[in-house]
Scaffold this motif. Structure first.
Motif, PDB file in Angstrom:
ATOM      1  N   UNK A   1       0.744  -1.226  -0.074  1.00  0.00           N
ATOM      2  CA  UNK A   1       0.075   0.070  -0.007  1.00  0.00           C
ATOM      3  C   UNK A   1       0.768   1.191   0.197  1.00  0.00           C
ATOM      4  N   UNK A   2       0.532   2.326  -0.878  1.00  0.00           N
ATOM      5  CA  UNK A   2       1.351   3.394  -0.957  1.00  0.00           C
ATOM      6  C   UNK A   2       0.444   4.407  -1.398  1.00  0.00           C
ATOM      7  N   UNK A   3       0.759   5.527  -0.432  1.00  0.00           N
ATOM      8  CA  UNK A   3      -0.341   6.744  -0.275  1.00  0.00           C
ATOM      9  C   UNK A   3       0.678   8.119  -0.997  1.00  0.00           C
ATOM     10  N   UNK A   4       0.068   8.740  -1.566  1.00  0.00           N
ATOM     11  CA  UNK A   4       0.608  10.052  -2.169  1.00  0.00           C
ATOM     12  C   UNK A   4      -0.314  11.287  -2.268  1.00  0.00           C
ATOM     13  N   UNK A   5       0.201  12.218  -2.327  1.00  0.00           N
ATOM     14  CA  UNK A   5      -0.787  13.374  -2.382  1.00  0.00           C
ATOM     15  C   UNK A   5      -1.421  13.282  -3.628  1.00  0.00           C
ATOM     16  N   UNK A   6      -2.534  13.897  -3.623  1.00  0.00           N
ATOM     17  CA  UNK A   6      -3.234  13.995  -4.941  1.00  0.00           C
ATOM     18  C   UNK A   6      -2.840  14.841  -6.145  1.00  0.00           C
ATOM     19  N   UNK A   7      -2.289  16.048  -5.561  1.00  0.00           N
ATOM     20  CA  UNK A   7      -1.637  17.119  -6.217  1.00  0.00           C
ATOM     21  C   UNK A   7      -0.215  17.615  -5.598  1.00  0.00           C
TER      22      UNK A   7
ATOM     23  N   UNK B   1       3.986   3.887   3.103  1.00  0.00           N
ATOM     24  CA  UNK B   1       4.149   2.947   2.336  1.00  0.00           C
ATOM     25  C   UNK B   1       4.467   1.682   3.336  1.00  0.00           C
ATOM     26  N   UNK B   2       3.601   0.648   3.161  1.00  0.00           N
ATOM     27  CA  UNK B   2       3.537  -0.610   4.206  1.00  0.00           C
ATOM     28  C   UNK B   2       3.476  -1.906   3.121  1.00  0.00           C
TER      29      UNK B   2
ATOM     30  N   UNK C   1      -2.645   3.666  -3.504  1.00  0.00           N
ATOM     31  CA  UNK C   1      -2.224   2.656  -4.715  1.00  0.00           C
ATOM     32  C   UNK C   1      -2.132   1.462  -3.926  1.00  0.00           C
ATOM     33  N   UNK C   2      -3.023   0.371  -4.185  1.00  0.00           N
ATOM     34  CA  UNK C   2      -2.896  -0.983  -3.575  1.00  0.00           C
ATOM     35  C   UNK C   2      -2.463  -1.937  -4.577  1.00  0.00           C
TER      36      UNK C   2
END
Length: 1023
Positions: free
Chosen positions: A222-228, A290-291, A258-259
């Motif tokens: 699992x990854x996490x990003x800003x949308x902008x 990120x995990x 994003x998975x």
């Protein structure tokens, strides 16, 4: 009495020929010396073979009359798969090892008895070689995705250690099964016999594990990003009120999650303004972008605000959503789903709904929704439904699994499928139709109406024509490869008109293929027929008019084909008035039922054909049988033997005259009222041989025929013989250095072929004494001949244009298998032919292909007895055909057919065709038909052109230069819209004095490639 004596002679000749055919004297029969196994050879035979190499093995798929023989034992089956591996026993001996899977009506015949099975696996060996005999088609294309091969492969490797080596060929399974302990006898190797105690792999799942350790759990990243470019805000805390405790993460300010890493799911891309995540509690209240976690770890996400979810080809937009990654489930509110249809040039199906539930990766349920292929926000027309289900299905019975290029494993061929409940067809905001259930492929947006036309002309009056999808109208699931259409029209000058037509293709429960088509129409006609000049106001006997035209073919693996037809018209002119193109170019209407079988050089048929349309010249056969033997070798291939024998009870009737005396009609002279036995047998021998570069083939053919009724109600018999010599000589020359960018030449080769056929024929009975029991013209041609005698030749047809004389001069029935054997007589003729091919190579350098650049075919007949055979001229039937393919887009065509006696035919045609890909095409041509009182010189021109992506035009014109008369014009302008094609057309038919105008509205239904206006090639990939 004399006739029946000759009939007895004919029967004797036919029986001798039949005996030769059945026993196959010299007919390629194979005898093998047999010794004790494994020294005995193995013979394999079948109707059809597909073979390829894989590693050290040669693999073959056999179908139809499969047979294996070794020694005194024979195995038979409907189909089989054979693996052959050759290994050196010593320096002089090679052993062939065969593993064979037999399927369908398996029979084992040996000296000890007879055994039957539904399927069986064999292992055979031989050092005497393998003999192969295939009677039909042979293909060398690999078939690793063939269903038969997949079943055989699983049975071959079931329960053996070698199963692991076949992993790339086996289907996947999600089950992990420990194999039972195996005891393999010494020297047996891979026995190949199925072990019923082992679970076999299933479609779409990994192969069984070959060890006792459990498979590792799948991992999820699992990854996490800003949308902008603006960072998001995070609040993370541990929730102790759940068991086990969970971590709650709140994300605001625009986020993308994003998975990935789960094979069965793929990559999930979640974007929203705000999100909440529930997952396994962290060791401390920390947040990581990120995990890595196992697939069974809980991971749930709530999203709101400008949501975009991407999964493979699927895109979902919504205001609120909930997603469970572990269970692969989702609930999406105020949503729109877009999914690209595979193999449809990027066509997108769109679902707009109050809510969408994702039940699995490829299964969705939508509430209060509509589905469309239009990309407009709210399309002009749509299907509005209470519930819509979208899943993946294997639709067509012809679909076979394919190999995944990434994994090398087999995967099914599926397509998105839509099932909708409580449906209303909405135009704008007005509901027009209702259907309780609609089910079909997603590429078809399930719009029931296919076309809507307003028209006006002098034949039908004001017209409202509509076409509908019958499956949608009746709420039926549409089968694969099937079309069923309803037509409901109103014609102000004729009355209400109803019709239905369709086509189908499929496989039955035993794997046999079938296909067919049908048409039925009815009109309560209150007008008169207009069929052209001098036939513009024709009455018909009954206002209730219609047609039935249906054909069905069923093909079985053993070479048997069942054929059935139903053809009926209410009166002689209905088909010509309402379905003119089918009348001119389609098959005759017939009631027919028959069965045929083809086996090697032998074929037989038995069939019946009653006559139900008394206004046509159709011979009734009640019934008839035919036997063919074609190309059977004799005397070690020195001779080739062919024969055709037929016998049947026939009834021949003259066509009934038209009810309207203004409908021109003259009975055809070679038909009469007769009935009785009709029998014939033909036998031919040919002895081809090579003399240097010259191929020569002397031949002889004999026929005995009997008709129990003739023109004078007396029996007629005939003995006919023909002997001659065929010759053929080929020559060629290559010019490798001829190059031209202008003419697209890359080398040039000139190939010529000279052919000659001299034949001398004698008949004991003149053709003029024999009625025409076997029709040689279509009904439309016969109808033209009925009028031609009156309107062109004043009631008497010149002998030079008598169609049976023309058939005899051209040798139409001199072949052993020709269907209208009556058309022969005394004759001596030398037929000469000279063909030319100028060929070049085109394409990329690594894939050059040979193409005809220019062709010329010439032919002429020489008649030594010109006064008897060719109306006093030694030469006749001169013909020429020319084609010049100037480039990939432009070609010139010309042809001619000439006779040299007075008033003989003088026919020629020349035309230029140019095409510009999808932008359009243009054609200009001139055709002359000149024969005695008949003279026609027609200049034609047509074009189709895409003026812009939104506008298309097509036009055509014809003008008779000889008579200085206009023959007709047509013009159509098409507006290509997002949801509709709008056609505006105008036409004029001078023969019928019929101007017409029409406006047609045609929905753009999915990615359909056909259009009533024949402009589909100009529509591009979006139509």
């Amino acid at each position: 009495m004399k006739g029946y004596l000759r009939l007895s002679i004919w029967v004797f000749i036919g029986l001798v020929g039949l005996l030769l055919a059945i026993t196959g004297i010299g007919g390629g029969a194979h005898l093998w010396a047999r010794t004790t196994a494994p020294q005995e050879s193995i013979s394999l035979s079948a109707d059809w073979l597909q073979e390829w190499e894989q590693g050290r093995e040669h693999i073959g798929l056999f179908r139809g009359h499969c047979q294996i023989t070794q020694g005194a034992t024979t195995w038979q089956a409907d189909k089989m798969v054979v693996w052959v591996e050759s290994a050196d026993v010593d320096s002089t001996v090679v052993e062939d090892r065969l593993v064979i899977w037999l399927e369908g009506n398996v029979q084992e015949i040996s000296a000890t008895g007879h055994r039957s099975d539904s399927s069986r696996l064999l292992k055979l060996r031989t050092i005497a070689g393998v003999d192969l005999s295939v009677r039909g088609r042979v293909s060398d294309q690999p078939a690793i995705d063939d269903a038969l091969y997949i079943r055989a492969l699983k049975q071959r490797f079931a329960g053996t250690p070698e199963a692991a080596l076949a992993r790339s060929e086996l289907l996947q399974t999600q089950l992990t099964v420990d194999p039972p302990a195996l005891t393999i006898p010494p020297g047996s190797g891979n026995s190949g016999f199925a072990n019923p105690g082992v679970m076999t792999p299933q479609l779409g799942q990994p192969a069984p594990s070959m060890n006792n350790s459990p498979a590792p759990a799948a991992m999820r990243r699992v990854r996490i990003f800003p949308r902008s470019a603006v960072p998001f805000d995070v609040r993370s805390f541990r929730n102790e009120n759940t068991l086990p405790p969970e971590q709650v993460v709140q994300l605001t300010g625009g986020v993308t999650i994003i998975v990935d890493g789960i094979e069965r799911v793929g990559v999930i891309d979640l974007s929203a303004d705000n999100a909440v995540i529930w997952t396994t509690a962290l060791g401390k209240e920390e947040f990581s972008t990120e995990s890595l976690q196992t697939g069974d770890t809980p991971y749930q996400v709530y999203l709101e605000g400008n949501i975009v979810i991407r999964q493979g080809e699927n895109i979902v937009r919504a205001t609120r959503a909930f997603y469970d990654a572990r269970e692969d489930r989702a609930l999406i509110l105020d949503a729109e789903l877009k999914s690209i249809i595979p193999d449809q040039q990027g066509l997108t199906v769109r679902v707009r709904a109050e809510s969408i539930r994702q039940l699995s990766r490829d299964t969705f349920q939508a509430r209060n929704a509509y589905v469309t292929t239009s990309q407009l926000g709210e399309p002009v027309y749509r299907i509005q439904s209470s519930d819509i289900f979208i899943d993946q299905r294997t639709w067509s019975p012809w679909s076979q699994p394919t190999v995944d290029p990434e994994t090398g494993l087999l995967k099914p061929n599926t397509i998105p499928w839509v099932t909708a409940q409580n449906n209303a067809f909405v135009f704008g905001s007005v509901p027009l139709l209702y259907a309780p259930v609609i089910s079909g492929p997603a590429e078809d947006p399930n719009i029931p109406i296919q076309g809507f036309t307003f028209g006006q002309d002098n034949i039908f009056g004001s017209q409202i024509r509509t076409r509908w999808d019958a499956f949608q109208i009746f709420g039926l699931q549409k089968p694969a490869d099937t079309r069923w259409t309803l037509e409901a029209d109103y014609l102000s000058d004729r009355g209400p008109f109803l019709a239905t037509d369709g086509k189908y293709r499929g496989l039955d429960n035993y794997g046999n293929s079938f296909f067919g088509q049908g048409l039925a129409a009815y009109v309560n006609d209150g007008g008169v027929d207009n069929l052209g000049l001098n036939r513009r106001d024709l009455a018909f006997p009954n206002a209730n008019r219609g047609i039935v035209d249906a054909q069905h073919r069923h093909q079985f693996l053993n070479g048997i084909e069942l054929q059935a037809e139903a053809g009926y018209a209410s009166d002689r002119n209905f088909r010509e008035q309402y379905y003119e193109q089918q009348f001119d170019t389609g098959k005759d209407l017939e009631m027919y039922l028959g069965m045929t079988q083809r086996y090697d050089q032998l074929a037989w048929s038995i069939w019946g054909r009653p006559s139900v349309n008394d206004f046509e010249y159709t011979t009734q056969w009640l019934p008839r049988g035919d036997l063919f033997v074609l190309g059977t070798p004799l005397l070690s291939n020195i001779l080739s033997y062919s024969s055709h024998s037929s016998v049947g009870y026939a009834q021949l009737d003259n066509a009934a005259p038209p009810p309207d005396p203004n409908d021109l009609f003259t009975p055809l002279p070679y038909y009469t009222d007769a009935n009785g036995l009709v029998a014939m047998t033909r036998h031919a021998i040919e002895a081809p041989f090579q003399l240097g570069e010259l191929m020569l083939a002397p031949y002889a053919m004999g026929e005995a025929a009997f008709w129990s009724d003739g023109f004078t109600n007396d029996s007629v018999d005939r003995f006919y013989g023909r002997a001659g010599l065929r010759a053929n000589l080929q020559m060629w020359r290559v010019y490798p250095y001829v190059q031209s960018d202008l003419y697209n030449l890359n080398g040039l080769a000139h190939r010529m072929n000279f052919g000659a056929d001299y034949g001398y024929a004698a008949s004991s009975t003149s053709l003029s004494e024999i009625p025409q029991w076997n029709e040689f013209d279509d009904n439309s041609q016969e109808r033209f001949r009925e009028r031609l005698v009156v309107n062109t030749f004043g009631g008497i047809l010149p002998n030079v244009f008598e169609p049976r004389n023309y058939a005899v001069r051209s040798g139409a029935a001199t072949g052993v298998a020709d269907p209208y054997h009556e058309l022969v007589d005394d004759q001596q003729v030398l037929a000469l032919a000279w063909t030319h091919r100028l060929q070049t190579k085109v394409g990329p350098p690594e894939r050059l292909r040979i193409k005809d650049w220019m062709t010329l075919d010439l032919g002429v007949n020489y008649y030594p007895d010109a006064s008897r055979d060719n109306f006093g001229e030694s030469f006749g039937l001169f013909n020429a055909r020319y084609a010049w393919y100037v480039g990939d887009r432009t070609s010139i065509h010309a042809s001619t057919l000439l006779d040299f006696f007075d008033d003989g035919q003088k026919i020629f045609n020349v035309g230029v065709l140019t095409q510009r890909s999808v932008r359009g095409s243009a054609y200009v041509g001139f055709r002359q038909v000149d024969g005695g009182a008949l003279l026609s010189q027609i200049l034609t021109a047509s074009y189709s052109y895409q003026m812009s992506p939104k506008w298309i035009s097509t036009a055509g014109t014809a003008y008779d230069v000889g008579e200085g008369q206009n023959r007709g014009q047509s013009l159509t302008i098409t507006r290509v819209g997002e949801s509709f094609l709008v056609h505006l057309g105008a036409s004029y038919d001078a023969s019928k004095n019929n101007p017409g105008i029409a406006i047609s509205i045609e929905p753009k239904l999915g990615n359909r490639k056909t259009s009533p206006t024949m402009i589909s090639p100009l529509m591009g990939a979006g139509f």
